[in-house]
Design a protein around this motif. Structure first.
Motif, PDB file in Angstrom:
ATOM      1  N   ASN A  76       3.455   1.382   2.142  1.00 46.72           N
ATOM      2  CA  ASN A  76       4.562   0.292   3.396  1.00 46.72           C
ATOM      3  C   ASN A  76       5.172  -0.808   1.694  1.00 46.72           C
ATOM      4  O   ASN A  76       5.993  -1.817   2.155  1.00 46.72           O
ATOM      5  N   THR A  77       4.923  -1.110   0.705  1.00 44.60           N
ATOM      6  CA  THR A  77       4.818  -2.162  -0.228  1.00 44.60           C
ATOM      7  C   THR A  77       6.133  -1.539  -1.615  1.00 44.60           C
ATOM      8  O   THR A  77       6.216  -1.546  -1.945  1.00 44.60           O
ATOM      9  N   GLY A  78       5.780  -0.420  -1.513  1.00 40.48           N
ATOM     10  CA  GLY A  78       6.805   0.401  -2.979  1.00 40.48           C
ATOM     11  C   GLY A  78       6.302   0.555  -4.105  1.00 40.48           C
ATOM     12  O   GLY A  78       6.668   0.929  -4.818  1.00 40.48           O
ATOM     13  N   ALA A  79       4.363  -0.210  -4.042  1.00 39.67           N
ATOM     14  CA  ALA A  79       3.681   0.089  -5.196  1.00 39.67           C
ATOM     15  C   ALA A  79       3.577   1.572  -5.117  1.00 39.67           C
ATOM     16  O   ALA A  79       3.137   2.003  -4.372  1.00 39.67           O
ATOM     17  N   THR A  80       4.171   2.195  -6.666  1.00 42.44           N
ATOM     18  CA  THR A  80       3.122   3.420  -6.945  1.00 42.44           C
ATOM     19  C   THR A  80       2.381   4.177  -7.526  1.00 42.44           C
ATOM     20  O   THR A  80       1.502   3.178  -7.318  1.00 42.44           O
ATOM     21  N   PRO A  81       2.016   5.311  -7.240  1.00 42.93           N
ATOM     22  CA  PRO A  81       0.518   5.464  -7.771  1.00 42.93           C
ATOM     23  C   PRO A  81       0.418   4.957  -9.481  1.00 42.93           C
ATOM     24  O   PRO A  81      -0.361   4.466  -9.889  1.00 42.93           O
ATOM     25  N   ASP A  82       1.412   4.933 -10.471  1.00 42.75           N
ATOM     26  CA  ASP A  82       1.609   5.116 -11.989  1.00 42.75           C
ATOM     27  C   ASP A  82       1.801   3.493 -11.846  1.00 42.75           C
ATOM     28  O   ASP A  82       1.013   2.852 -12.526  1.00 42.75           O
TER      29      ASP A  82
END
Length: 124
Positions: A76-82
């Motif tokens: 939901n926040t847009g933070a990716t695994p990378d």
């Protein structure tokens, strides 16, 4: 509460609300007002940035259940695994390898559960 729902999702917040008791009602109000109403709702950082900061701080403190919750919130926040991987590398340098190592395991497990749920057509 709107910010909390936008980050953690309705299902998580509904469970938390349903599980409130007289013992923790004040604590739940404190979280909603302080964390979500004040800090997460400020305009200075994006939800993605706040998400990464939160994950790093929780990892540094060894708060594994909260790390997993905020890993799930990245959808939901847009933070990716990378992004998370980079944040946890910072944890290793500034808070210690053991803290990062534990958080990486938690993150891997959370991402695996998210992937499995997505393959089944749902959210964990």
């Amino acid at each position: 509460m709107a910010t909390r729902r936008s980050v953690l999702g309705d299902a998580h917040v509904d469970r938390a609300e349903t599980n409130k008791s007289p013992f923790d009602v004040d604590f739940q109000r404190f979280i909603v007002e302080g964390a979500w109403g004040s800090v997460w709702s400020r305009p200075g950082l994006t939800k993605r940035e706040r998400s990464l900061i939160t994950i790093a701080l929780l990892a540094a403190g060894g708060h594994h259940e909260e790390v997993a919750m905020h890993i799930r919130a990245t959808r939901n926040t847009g933070a990716t695994p990378d992004d998370v991987k980079e944040a946890l590398l910072h944890v290793a340098v500034y808070a210690g390898v053991p803290a990062a190592n534990s958080a990486i395991k938690v993150a891997k497990d959370a991402y695996a559960a998210m992937d499995a749920a997505a393959a089944e057509g749902g959210k964990p």
